[in-house]
Write a protein that holds these residues in place. Structure first.
Motif, short mmCIF file in Angstrom:
data_model
loop_
_atom_site.label_atom_id
_atom_site.label_comp_id
_atom_site.label_asym_id
_atom_site.label_seq_id
_atom_site.Cartn_x
_atom_site.Cartn_y
_atom_site.Cartn_z
N ALA A 69 -74.11 -148.73 51.08
CA ALA A 69 -75.39 -148.60 50.22
C ALA A 69 -74.90 -148.06 48.77
N GLN A 70 -74.05 -147.17 48.54
CA GLN A 70 -73.76 -146.58 47.49
C GLN A 70 -73.12 -147.58 46.31
N SER A 71 -71.90 -148.25 47.10
CA SER A 71 -71.32 -149.22 46.10
C SER A 71 -72.21 -150.44 45.95
N ILE A 72 -72.97 -150.80 46.69
CA ILE A 72 -74.19 -151.91 46.46
C ILE A 72 -74.91 -151.72 45.11
N GLN A 73 -75.55 -150.57 45.43
CA GLN A 73 -76.40 -149.84 44.23
C GLN A 73 -75.48 -149.84 43.04
N SER A 74 -74.20 -149.20 43.00
CA SER A 74 -73.51 -149.06 41.90
C SER A 74 -73.03 -150.37 40.97
N VAL A 75 -72.65 -151.31 41.98
CA VAL A 75 -72.05 -152.53 41.35
C VAL A 75 -73.08 -153.22 40.83
N ALA A 76 -74.27 -153.49 41.59
CA ALA A 76 -75.51 -153.85 40.98
C ALA A 76 -76.08 -153.41 39.67
N THR A 77 -76.12 -152.26 39.48
CA THR A 77 -76.51 -151.50 38.40
C THR A 77 -75.59 -151.67 37.15
N HIS A 78 -74.40 -151.48 37.44
CA HIS A 78 -73.41 -151.81 36.15
C HIS A 78 -73.32 -153.26 35.82
N LEU A 79 -73.63 -154.19 36.64
CA LEU A 79 -73.44 -155.70 36.35
C LEU A 79 -74.63 -155.97 35.53
N ILE A 80 -75.82 -155.44 35.92
CA ILE A 80 -77.32 -155.69 35.28
C ILE A 80 -77.06 -155.07 33.83
N SER A 81 -76.36 -153.84 33.53
CA SER A 81 -76.05 -153.31 32.53
C SER A 81 -75.23 -154.26 31.44
N LEU A 82 -74.12 -154.68 32.07
CA LEU A 82 -73.26 -155.71 31.52
C LEU A 82 -73.91 -156.97 31.05
N CYS A 83 -74.77 -157.61 31.86
CA CYS A 83 -75.61 -158.84 31.54
C CYS A 83 -76.46 -158.40 30.53
#
Length: 171
Positions: A69-83
């Motif tokens: 859950a923690q990794s999924i949330q982290s990767v998603a939020t940082h990819l959203i930011s990069l986007c």
């Protein structure tokens, strides 16, 4: 001295005994280089303002860890930011707002299979720079390289980003 590849980004560095992050999987040597890059950015307000957001995002998604859950949330939020920053031309402040909103949503994101190739640049390329301008250029290249590596998931990330922007826009 022997060397090994970082489990996240693949950079080869001398073996090093030291701490790593709880769920961003990296070698201790890679984590140490990242910590030094962060220290440089904290010490230089212009670097912090201009590229710190990209530094954190690039490192996080280049070291995605394993499904949790923690990794999924982290990767998603940082990819959203990069986007938002790289495709949408958003400010670092706006990208940080998107991250804050993304973190409030638990269980909304799914695990994205990380790419087998994490990009042509790593934190070491930033660490190797000596001047502020070179540091900034290296971070921007690194972030773009990492974003391109995740291209198979861009459509999903754009959908997530649009959803989060809509939520932030309502506040």
């Amino acid at each position: 001295m022997s060397s090994s590849a970082c489990i996240g980004c693949g950079v080869i560095l001398p073996n090093f005994i030291g701490p790593t992050h709880e769920y961003l999987e990296s070698s201790p040597a890679c984590w140490s280089k990242y910590s030094e890059v962060l220290a440089r950015e904290y010490a230089a307000p212009e670097l912090f303002r201009r590229v710190h957001r990209l530094t954190v995002d690039a490192y996080a998604v280049q070291h995605p860890g394993r499904p949790s859950a923690q990794s999924i949330q982290s990767v998603a939020t940082h990819l959203i930011s990069l986007c938002a920053v790289l495709e949408g031309g958003s400010s670092n402040e706006w990208a940080t707002n998107l991250i804050r909103e993304s973190v409030r949503i638990k269980g909304r994101f799914v695990w994205l299979q990380p790419p087998s190739y994490m990009g042509s640049s790593t934190v070491l390329d930033v660490w190797d720079t000596k001047e502020t301008g070179a540091h900034e250029k290296a971070v921007r290249y690194w972030a773009s390289s990492v974003w391109a590596a995740w291209s198979q998931h861009h459509a999903t990330i754009r959908q997530w980003s649009h959803s989060i922007k809509t939520r932030v826009g309502r506040k």
